[in-house]
Design an enzyme around this catalytic site. Sequence first.
Site, short mmCIF file in Angstrom:
data_model
loop_
_atom_site.label_atom_id
_atom_site.label_comp_id
_atom_site.label_asym_id
_atom_site.label_seq_id
_atom_site.Cartn_x
_atom_site.Cartn_y
_atom_site.Cartn_z
N LYS A 85 40.89 25.25 25.14
CA LYS A 85 40.48 26.21 24.11
C LYS A 85 38.96 26.27 23.90
O LYS A 85 38.41 27.33 23.63
CB LYS A 85 41.19 25.91 22.78
CG LYS A 85 42.69 26.22 22.83
CD LYS A 85 43.35 25.97 21.48
CE LYS A 85 44.85 26.13 21.57
NZ LYS A 85 45.53 25.90 20.29
N ASN B 270 42.18 30.89 21.72
CA ASN B 270 43.54 30.73 22.26
C ASN B 270 44.07 32.04 22.84
O ASN B 270 45.17 32.07 23.38
CB ASN B 270 44.50 30.18 21.20
CG ASN B 270 44.93 31.24 20.20
OD1 ASN B 270 44.25 32.24 20.01
ND2 ASN B 270 46.06 31.04 19.55
N THR C 128 38.58 9.50 13.37
CA THR C 128 37.12 9.43 13.46
C THR C 128 36.56 10.09 12.20
O THR C 128 36.49 11.33 12.11
CB THR C 128 36.61 10.17 14.72
OG1 THR C 128 37.39 9.72 15.83
CG2 THR C 128 35.15 9.92 14.97
N TYR D 55 55.96 21.24 17.12
CA TYR D 55 57.27 21.80 16.87
C TYR D 55 58.35 21.05 17.66
O TYR D 55 58.05 20.34 18.61
CB TYR D 55 57.30 23.30 17.19
CG TYR D 55 56.97 23.65 18.62
CD1 TYR D 55 55.67 24.00 18.98
CD2 TYR D 55 57.94 23.62 19.60
CE1 TYR D 55 55.36 24.31 20.29
CE2 TYR D 55 57.64 23.95 20.92
CZ TYR D 55 56.34 24.29 21.25
OH TYR D 55 56.04 24.59 22.55
#
Length: 273
Positions: A66, A87, A154, A216
């Site tokens: 992406k 995307n 992080t 999902y």
Amino acid sequence: MKDTYAVFGNPISHSLSPFIHQEFAKQTNQEIDYLKIEVPPDQFTEHVQAFKKAHGKGLNITAPFKQQAFELATIHTDRAKQARAVNTIKFLSNGEILGDNTDGIGFIRDLLEHHHVYLKDQKILLLGAGGAARGILSYLLEQQPQLLTIANRTLQKAIELADEFHSFGNITSTSFEALTNGFDLLINATSTWLSQVQFSLASIISSSLFCYDLKYGKETQFLNWAKAHGSIKMADGIGMLVEQAAESFFLWRGVRPQTIPVIKLCKKKLHYS
Ligand SMILES: NC(=O)c1ccc[n+]([C@@H]2O[C@H](COP(=O)([O-])OP(=O)(O)OC[C@H]3O[C@@H](n4cnc5c(N)ncnc54)[C@H](OP(=O)(O)O)[C@@H]3O)[C@@H](O)[C@H]2O)c1
């Protein structure tokens, strides 16, 4: 000749995008080809250019490309600029490569329209500070929550993200260890669900907390864990997946498909019940 689209990713065998887009095409009486292409990590640009040269009309881009897609696009929508990730690509007739990001709109439509989770004056905890988190942040803040807290492995990335989106609403950052409870919505936008995180989070789960996993599947690790700790309101990211695809389809074809029937078909395909 049919217009051709594809999803690029690595790995890609699990992708439901060809199925979803063919269902949209059937529903809107269009004929398209939609391919699933596993792109070697160091050959993304070459593959995009080859697809363009072969008169491909558009691409969906998934992990890990992406950010590279964002850099390759020659023009960007505002939401792609905000997410700094692409995307969806549309090859324009003037040769430009338009980069869009439909993850945020897909997520918020699923949350509001399918799960009826309203965010005004609510407290939200977002786990993760990667591309997906960045893509949904402005959509969450647009709903005027009381507070949005980002927690990330992080910490520095969470701090930077909170700073960057400061002007959109009340947003802060924290480490997992410093989390307190009192949230209304918990969103998992991490790519791996680890025991050190589970330990820090166990105390914030309650029966009134809505848990949303961007991943999902019938049973995601995060939602199984939430259920085991007392959560009764939850959703996985299948609705987001179909909604972000619908927005890509709209960008490419100018027609908005119905999503609910396709969400149902995806759940059937993945054996949700
Ligand atoms: N349903 C949908 O349509 C949809 C759309 C987009 C994304 N997603 C899902 O969203 C998730 C995140 O995607 P992304 O693109 O944001 O990935 P990403 O940019 O690689 O970010 C990954 C995030 O997960 C954290 N993380 C990774 N390993 C971890 C670990 N072992 N313990 C704790 N945290 C860890 C990272 O923390 P650090 O910063 O510390 O590395 C970072 O915050 C993925 O599961 C993806 O499948 C779903």
